[in-house]
Write an enzyme that holds these catalytic residues in place. Structure first.
Site, PDB file in Angstrom:
ATOM      1  N   PHE A 171       0.863  -1.183   0.000  1.00  0.00           N
ATOM      2  CA  PHE A 171       0.000   0.000   0.000  1.00  0.00           C
ATOM      3  C   PHE A 171       0.897   1.230   0.000  1.00  0.00           C
ATOM      4  O   PHE A 171       1.730   1.399   0.878  1.00  0.00           O
ATOM      5  CB  PHE A 171      -0.923   0.030   1.224  1.00  0.00           C
ATOM      6  CG  PHE A 171      -1.889   1.181   1.184  1.00  0.00           C
ATOM      7  CD1 PHE A 171      -3.072   1.099   0.463  1.00  0.00           C
ATOM      8  CD2 PHE A 171      -1.609   2.367   1.846  1.00  0.00           C
ATOM      9  CE1 PHE A 171      -3.957   2.172   0.400  1.00  0.00           C
ATOM     10  CE2 PHE A 171      -2.481   3.451   1.793  1.00  0.00           C
ATOM     11  CZ  PHE A 171      -3.663   3.351   1.072  1.00  0.00           C
TER      12      PHE A 171
ATOM     13  N   ASP B   5       9.303   2.557   1.369  1.00  0.00           N
ATOM     14  CA  ASP B   5       8.170   3.314   1.909  1.00  0.00           C
ATOM     15  C   ASP B   5       8.116   3.046   3.410  1.00  0.00           C
ATOM     16  O   ASP B   5       7.723   1.963   3.843  1.00  0.00           O
ATOM     17  CB  ASP B   5       6.884   2.858   1.196  1.00  0.00           C
ATOM     18  CG  ASP B   5       5.631   3.545   1.752  1.00  0.00           C
ATOM     19  OD1 ASP B   5       5.704   4.126   2.853  1.00  0.00           O
ATOM     20  OD2 ASP B   5       4.586   3.460   1.093  1.00  0.00           O
TER      21      ASP B   5
ATOM     22  N   LYS C 276       3.568   9.846   8.425  1.00  0.00           N
ATOM     23  CA  LYS C 276       2.590   9.800   9.520  1.00  0.00           C
ATOM     24  C   LYS C 276       2.943  10.555  10.808  1.00  0.00           C
ATOM     25  O   LYS C 276       2.368  11.607  11.073  1.00  0.00           O
ATOM     26  CB  LYS C 276       2.253   8.357   9.825  1.00  0.00           C
ATOM     27  CG  LYS C 276       1.382   7.713   8.738  1.00  0.00           C
ATOM     28  CD  LYS C 276       1.025   6.325   9.121  1.00  0.00           C
ATOM     29  CE  LYS C 276       0.235   5.584   8.053  1.00  0.00           C
ATOM     30  NZ  LYS C 276      -1.138   6.042   7.883  1.00  0.00           N
TER      31      LYS C 276
HETATM   32  N1  PLP Z   1       2.356   4.190   2.348  1.00  0.00           N
HETATM   33  C1  PLP Z   1       2.079   3.487   3.443  1.00  0.00           C
HETATM   34  C2  PLP Z   1       2.962   2.328   3.815  1.00  0.00           C
HETATM   35  C3  PLP Z   1       0.975   3.816   4.247  1.00  0.00           C
HETATM   36  O1  PLP Z   1       0.699   3.090   5.335  1.00  0.00           O
HETATM   37  C4  PLP Z   1       0.166   4.918   3.853  1.00  0.00           C
HETATM   38  C5  PLP Z   1      -1.018   5.280   4.646  1.00  0.00           C
HETATM   39  O2  PLP Z   1      -1.562   4.517   5.395  1.00  0.00           O
HETATM   40  C6  PLP Z   1       0.502   5.645   2.716  1.00  0.00           C
HETATM   41  C7  PLP Z   1       1.603   5.258   1.991  1.00  0.00           C
HETATM   42  C8  PLP Z   1      -0.293   6.843   2.325  1.00  0.00           C
HETATM   43  O3  PLP Z   1      -0.024   7.891   3.217  1.00  0.00           O
HETATM   44  P1  PLP Z   1      -1.072   9.088   3.453  1.00  0.00           P
HETATM   45  O4  PLP Z   1      -2.347   8.482   3.903  1.00  0.00           O
HETATM   46  O5  PLP Z   1      -0.391   9.971   4.467  1.00  0.00           O
HETATM   47  O6  PLP Z   1      -1.208   9.802   2.149  1.00  0.00           O
END
Ligand code: PLP
Length: 405
Positions: free
Chosen positions: A142, A227, A258
């Site tokens: 994700f 990520d 986050k």
């Molecule tokens: N990447 C990962 C691993 C995430 O857990 C999330 C959100 O949960 C995102 C990207 C997307 O981040 P955002 O919701 O701050 O745009």
């Protein structure tokens, strides 16, 4: 607990009438928080074991964060990226020192930061050849919901309604080295992965697989992108999850967000000089990203996280051990996994009702990937609060199992 708010307060009614109906919200209206707890509009108190999906890592209303917000809000909240302000440089330095990377870019969210990582991959590849824009990403991953980040997200349920998304992405199963080797080639410009797949069910990716991804990225002049939006910034007990490997396995680009500004929107892309060379003046930018208030708060948040870091691993291990003890009683628990305070409890059934029952019993938890209870408690959680969490989960699992035969 039922899924409707008993006597819908005005905030709920107005949302139903005026908001895009894209969220399946849980039926409480939160009004305040303090430490590891939040309260709803009816005065019920909840132990917050999900921390705004990892954002409120310092808990709620942390006195040092409140003080800095008050002070900076009265001085300068935003100035745009037309000018310098006092805090982007020091925050970039702090993040570079913590990550081992060389340069930073500030965005407003994880997704927006991922967009730059993806643009860097494309730009890096095209400097070699117009065909070199392929990206290898992982199934079950994700990375966000913009058209770019979505195209890297290896879960068809998120992508399908919006196809075609950005082309050129190949997905391989996490841990499958043969599939990775088959997918990476001369046209690969980037390999993207989470060290621990969060939304995908709190699934750590094998370090051996990631080490091979690094070798392949080097062989094919591709950028290796981690990520760390969910697993980074202290969540695992290290600044970043890739530092769990010994020696740490450095990426070319790392994305974080986050908890960075303790609840204010802020994301960051960290990179080495090779990756930074892919973006020249005018090729990327943002109006809001890296504002004075968010950056100053992030500096304070990092100072607090640094003090908490040594305890996170121990508290997380203690929490997991207590949860493992529950597996002896509750056979619906298939596995307890994770690192630090990033914890997954895989169940043999859907977890939605367990989330509702935990809420009724006074704890906020989350279910991801249908059957994995995800806990992202604040780093300030105490052993007494962990004991309370275990008591609530014990009760909820018991209820889910139904009356004894
Ligand atoms: N990447 C990962 C691993 C995430 O857990 C999330 C959100 O949960 C995102 C990207 C997307 O981040 P955002 O919701 O701050 O745009």
């Amino acid at each position: 607990m039922a899924e409707t708010v008993a006597a819908a307060p005005p905030a709920v009614e107005l949302e139903r009438n005026y908001l895009l109906q894209n969220y399946a919200r849980l039926p409480i209206v939160l009004t305040k928080g303090k430490g590891s707890h939040v309260w709803d509009a009816e005065g019920n108190r909840y132990l917050d074991l999900i921390s705004g999906i990892g954002v409120n890592a310092l808990g709620h209303a942390h006195p040092r964060i409140v003080k800095v917000i008050r002070d900076q809000a009265a001085r300068l909240i935003h100035s745009s990226n037309l000018y310098y302000h006092e805090f982007q440089g020091p925050l970039a330095q702090r993040l570079c020192e913590a990550s081992g990377l060389q340069r930073a870019f500030f965005a407003n969210s994880g997704t927006e930061a991922m967009e730059l990582a993806m643009k860097m991959i494309h730009s890096h590849g095209r400097r070699t050849s117009p065909e070199k824009y392929e990206i290898v990403a992982l199934e079950n991953s994700f990375h966000g919901r913009s058209m770019g980040a979505l195209s890297l997200t290896g879960q068809p349920k998120y992508r399908a309604p919006f196809e075609p998304v950005v082309p050129g992405v190949k997905f391989v199963p996490a841990g499958d080295v043969a599939a990775l080797e088959a997918a990476v080639g001369p046209n690969t410009a980037g390999i993207v992965l989470e060290w621990i797949q969060g939304e995908g069910g709190v699934c750590p990716v094998e370090p051996g697989f990631t080490a091979r991804a690094k070798q392949l990225a080097e062989e094919h002049d591709a950028l290796l992108v981690f990520d760390e939006i969910q697993c980074g910034l202290g969540r695992t007990g290290r600044w970043f999850a890739y530092q769990l490997a010994d020696p740490p396995l450095l990426p070319d680009v790392m994305v974080t967000a986050k908890p960075l500004a303790a609840g204010l929107p802020l994301g960051a892309v960290l990179m080495n000089e090779r990756a930074a060379a892919s973006i020249g003046p005018g090729m990327h930018g943002t109006t809001f990203g890296g504002g004075a208030l968010a950056c100053r708060v992030a500096l304070e948040a990092m100072a607090i996280v640094e003090e908490l870091l040594p305890e996170i691993e121990r508290l997380g291990e203690h929490f997991r051990q207590e949860l493992r003890n529950l597996t002896l009683k509750h056979h619906m628990i298939r596995e307890v996994r994770g690192y630090g305070l990033m914890i997954g409890i895989e169940l043999d059934r859907p977890g939605r009702q367990i989330v509702l029952d935990a809420m009724a019993a006074g704890a906020l938890i989350n279910c991801t990937h249908d059957s994995v209870i995800r806990l992202l408690p604040p780093y300030i959680i105490t052993e007494a609060e962990i004991a309370k969490a275990i008591k609530i989960l014990d009760k909820v699992f018991k209820k889910a199992a139904g009356p004894a035969a």
